[in-house]
Design a protein around this motif. Structure first.
Motif, PDB file in Angstrom:
ATOM      1  N   TYR A  57       1.712   6.439  -6.758  1.00 25.79           N
ATOM      2  CA  TYR A  57       0.646   7.380  -7.122  1.00 25.79           C
ATOM      3  C   TYR A  57       1.147   8.811  -7.004  1.00 25.79           C
ATOM      4  O   TYR A  57       0.889   9.651  -7.878  1.00 25.79           O
ATOM      5  CB  TYR A  57      -0.555   7.167  -6.204  1.00 25.79           C
ATOM      6  N   LYS A  58       1.884   9.067  -5.896  1.00 24.85           N
ATOM      7  CA  LYS A  58       2.407  10.422  -5.701  1.00 24.85           C
ATOM      8  C   LYS A  58       3.429  10.764  -6.766  1.00 24.85           C
ATOM      9  O   LYS A  58       3.452  11.888  -7.277  1.00 24.85           O
ATOM     10  CB  LYS A  58       3.034  10.530  -4.316  1.00 24.85           C
ATOM     11  N   ARG A  84       1.025   4.120  -2.737  1.00 26.09           N
ATOM     12  CA  ARG A  84       0.876   5.548  -2.447  1.00 26.09           C
ATOM     13  C   ARG A  84       2.040   6.348  -3.020  1.00 26.09           C
ATOM     14  O   ARG A  84       1.856   7.427  -3.582  1.00 26.09           O
ATOM     15  CB  ARG A  84       0.782   5.766  -0.935  1.00 26.09           C
ATOM     16  N   LYS A  85       3.259   5.785  -2.858  1.00 23.90           N
ATOM     17  CA  LYS A  85       4.432   6.484  -3.391  1.00 23.90           C
ATOM     18  C   LYS A  85       4.378   6.556  -4.916  1.00 23.90           C
ATOM     19  O   LYS A  85       4.701   7.590  -5.507  1.00 23.90           O
ATOM     20  CB  LYS A  85       5.709   5.767  -2.940  1.00 23.90           C
ATOM     21  N   GLU A 113       0.829  -1.204   0.000  1.00 23.75           N
ATOM     22  CA  GLU A 113       0.000   0.000   0.000  1.00 23.75           C
ATOM     23  C   GLU A 113       0.862   1.252   0.000  1.00 23.75           C
ATOM     24  O   GLU A 113       0.557   2.235  -0.685  1.00 23.75           O
ATOM     25  CB  GLU A 113      -0.930  -0.003   1.216  1.00 23.75           C
ATOM     26  N   GLU A 114       1.955   1.222   0.800  1.00 25.89           N
ATOM     27  CA  GLU A 114       2.856   2.364   0.833  1.00 25.89           C
ATOM     28  C   GLU A 114       3.519   2.587  -0.520  1.00 25.89           C
ATOM     29  O   GLU A 114       3.673   3.722  -0.979  1.00 25.89           O
ATOM     30  CB  GLU A 114       3.918   2.143   1.916  1.00 25.89           C
TER      31      GLU A 114
END
Length: 806
Positions: A377-378, A374-375, A370-371
């Protein structure tokens, strides 16, 4: 009999639950003083409760008194330990290191133990025991030692309450405040309830056993949850976990079943139509205990495991003792069963640990995934420097806005922002300063845009703004004005100030496009139009701007094929000597006849060639063609004719230009002194040592050098003296002024001619169109002229006819 069993079960339940809580807390952090004090409190409570349990069912008065004395070790010390715990968590801990602190704190506890636990003669009759339906109970006479104990436990409990109240009042932490208040009201309730049941009610009725150990389970459970929450997961320390209720109920059932096993004496039992033998019934009860144990381990994990181990260990020890006393094999199945349950519990606990480890790994991997998502995606949708949405995010957001705009029949504005001369900041202050400037500007823009639209970094120093759901274009004008206002103040980085302006282009949906790419492209086109108009302004995209840009784009593409398609040609404008009015040479002028747009103005396509780098191959073609043509011109006349070729700054910066020029001279066999290169004044006097070096090398080839458009730049006498110049060409702007009788411009021409003479340079005047201009230049001593008064630029064929005619 049954009442005795009920109280015995309650007391033993308190023992089991308290002991399990103490073991769990101490196991979590054995070095913690708070945990050690809590464990000591648990041991005292367990001794207190266990002593009362066995005193209640003792067969004789002497046995009951013995267990009462053992119980006194617990209740005699529990209040001092509890006060010690409260002092530790709420007060200054420095005084706890002094010997007098422990002497003063535990003195009353030691005195109570001497009076009620040890037969040392200090209290000759500590207990007044009476056998009731609830077993052996103590009826207090409120003698001296009873009053001493009352004073001890009441004073210590009230002191604990005062410390808790003061802790809650002084603490700034809301969680600690709430925790202290909760414990305060719990202890206050315990004090009142225990005083009522064990002193007042016991004195009035005289046959009820003590309830204080059972009531002690409440603060024990509260403190256990407080410590566990604080140390394990940092959650709410006052949340009484429902699992504690499950454990209490399970322990009560387990203890109840244990008493059924101990007290069952019938040969058989009948349940409905089923008759069970004693051994069968005992086996069923043992299995129920096993199910309760397994349930606790599976449901409550570590607390359930500790409680189950304690319960089954106690039953195992009891069965072993019974086996030894009875000298019979009747308890043997129970012993084997309890051993089997203990082994089974250890196996379950081991596999649960492994499963928990695997689950933790899976959970950790899931969190890492998930992290990573998120990274990613960012990284994909947000700019790492400014934190603004990226180009990809902007495109997707714009696509969604367009779909909504089509449905709602609204307009969308796209604002393209490019900062003027931002490259200069990177070049002079460095990229770190430039990045910081961009960050600060992005923050300003974000505050101005806020919720009105989406601001994104498109790349470099380019930003995009999308303003959706518009009814008119008025909000766009307001936002542009706000953006311009935000850039009026300088950006401060350290001790340096940077003034940044912006060129802004605007495209509107649906006028300027219906898809994201087209809208952004047209906003970009409008932005470049704003730069072309002088920068630091905003331009809305129009049909004329789009047409012009489309034409320029087509011309740039066609320029790449102009040489191959033979679309380029040279015109030759004769240069006239004023000494005898004869042709002494020509200037080669490049022209482009495009198949789509016809004749293209040199002022349009020459900058295009320079921007695309096509000026290099085109320039070599010009020189080679001009050299070949001047050779043919030489064949048609007996005079030596020169040819002038224009060179741009881009060509002079080409490291191979001198070598290529030498190769052309070698190939065409043209004498170098017949070749003249013309460079503008701004190019000639560039503050670049490399340009000076290139001109020196060209001069060494034997080629002459002329300065075109002289007087329009920023010349200096020192540059005229040091540069390898042979001829100065006076700009036509000054020549036209001769006919207007503008004395200042005429004076400038005189000064230029006189300056050239003094420096031993030749002078040529461009754009001569009238007889008046010609006579003035002759009078002032000009050497050569060009202009329509004599000849316009002509193709090679016309020059051939001209030379043959003359």
């Amino acid at each position: 009999m049954y009442s005795t069993i009920v109280f015995l079960m309650l007391f033993l339940t308190v023992c089991l639950l308290a002991l399990a809580s103490g073991i769990l807390v101490l196991q979590s952090n054995p070095k913690s003083v708070s945990n050690r004090l809590f464990f000591a409190l648990i041991i005292a409570t367990t001794i207190w409760s266990a002593g009362l349990a066995f005193a209640t069912i003792a067969p004789t008065r002497e046995g009951a008194e013995l267990w009462r004395r053992i119980s006194a070790f617990g209740w005699g010390s529990v209040f001092a330990i509890f006060l010690h715990y409260i002092i530790h968590i709420s007060s200054n801990r420095s005084m706890q290191r002094a010997w007098w602190f422990y002497a003063g704190l535990y003195g009353p506890a030691i005195l109570t133990i001497l009076a009620f636990a040890l037969p040392v003669g200090l209290n000759t009759e500590p207990y007044q025991l009476r056998h009731t339906e609830f077993g052996w109970v103590n009826v207090a006479e409120h003698n001296f030692w009873d009053i001493v104990f009352y004073a001890y436990y009441i004073s210590y409990t009230i002191t604990s309450l005062v410390l808790l109240a003061n802790w809650s009042k002084k603490s700034q932490d809301k969680t600690i405040k709430k925790q202290a208040r909760f414990i305060f009201f719990t202890i206050l309730t315990l004090l009142l309830a225990a005083t009522f049941t064990d002193i007042i009610l016991s004195s009035l009725v005289g046959f009820l056993p003590q309830m204080a150990p059972v009531l002690m389970l409440i603060p024990v459970s509260i403190l256990y949850n407080t410590l566990r929450k604080n140390q394990d997961d940092g959650g709410n320390p006052l949340q009484f976990n429902i699992s504690y209720i499950h454990i209490i109920i399970s322990v009560v059932f387990y203890v109840f079943i244990s008493f059924l096993q101990v007290n069952f004496r019938s040969e058989s039992i009948t349940i409905g139509q089923i008759q069970l033998e004693e051994s069968t019934f005992r086996g069923i009860l043992t299995q129920l205990q096993m199910f309760i144990s397994i349930y606790l381990v599976l449901r409550e994990s570590r607390p359930g495991f500790i409680v189950s181990i304690l319960m089954n260990s106690i039953n195992l020890l009891s069965s072993i003792v019974l086996w030894v006393r009875m000298d019979s094999n009747i308890p043997l199945p129970g012993i084997i069963s309890y051993i089997g349950v203990l082994v089974l519990l250890l196996i379950i606990r081991t596999f649960r640990k492994r499963s928990a480890s695997y689950i933790e790994k899976i959970h950790s991997q899931h969190q890492d995934l998930e992290e990573s998502e998120r990274k990613l995606y960012k990284l994909a949708y947000y700019d790492s420097l400014t934190g603004l949405p990226s180009r990809e995010y902007f495109m997707e957001k714009l696509q969604r806005s367009l779909e909504r705009a089509r449905k709602d029949d609204t307009r969308i504005g796209i604002i393209f922002i490019d900062f003027d001369s931002f490259k200069a900041i990177n070049d002079t202050a460095g990229h770190m300063a430039g990045d910081r400037v961009l960050q600060l500007i992005a923050q300003r823009l974000a505050k101005r845009i806020e919720k009105m639209g989406t601001l994104a970094r498109f790349g470099g120093d380019e930003f995009l703004v999308e303003i959706p759901d518009l009814e008119t274009d008025l909000p766009i004008h307001a936002i542009i004005q706000s953006i311009m206002e935000s850039l009026k103040n300088p950006v401060v980085v350290g001790n340096d100030e940077y003034h940044v302006s912006a060129s802004i282009g605007v495209a509107m949906y649906p006028d300027d496009g219906v898809i994201p790419d087209t809208l952004i492209k047209n906003a970009d086109i409008a932005m470049y139009e704003a730069k072309g108009r002088g920068k630091n302004q905003a331009v809305f995209c129009t049909g004329e701007i789009k047409d012009s840009t489309t034409k320029n784009h087509t011309l740039v593409n066609n320029l790449y094929w102009a040489l191959e398609r033979d679309e380029l040609q040279l015109l030759y404008q004769p240069k006239i000597s004023l000494e005898n009015n004869t042709i002494i040479g020509f200037e080669a002028l490049l022209r482009w006849h495009n198949t789509d747009y016809g004749v293209v103005n040199p002022q349009v396509f020459i900058p295009m060639a320079e921007q695309t780098g096509m000026i290099k191959p085109i320039g070599l073609w010009v020189m080679k063609t001009a050299c070949q043509q001047i050779k043919r011109f030489q064949e048609w006349t007996q005079s030596e004719l020169s040819i002038s070729i224009n060179l741009s700054l881009i060509q002079l910066r080409d490291t191979s230009i001198v070598k290529n020029m030498a190769a052309i001279l070698q190939e065409t066999q043209i004498p170098p002194h017949l070749i003249e290169v013309e460079i503008t004044e701004s190019v000639a006097f560039q503050d670049e040592p490399f340009i000076m070096e290139q001109l020196q090398k060209i001069k060494e080839l034997g080629i002459s050098i002329a300065i075109d458009d002289f007087g329009t730049g920023y010349s200096s006498f020192s540059r005229l003296r040091t540069f390898p110049i042979d001829l100065i060409k006076i700009d036509s702007e000054f020549v036209r002024a001769i006919s207007s009788n503008l004395h200042k411009d005429q004076a400038i021409i005189r000064s230029i001619i006189q300056l050239a003479k003094n420096l031993d340079l030749k002078v040529l005047a461009e754009g001569v169109e009238t007889e008046e201009q010609l006579q003035f230049l002759k009078k002032e001593g000009c050497d050569f002229i060009q202009g329509f008064l004599f000849y316009a630029p002509l193709p090679a064929k016309s020059i051939e006819e001209l030379l043959n005619y003359t």
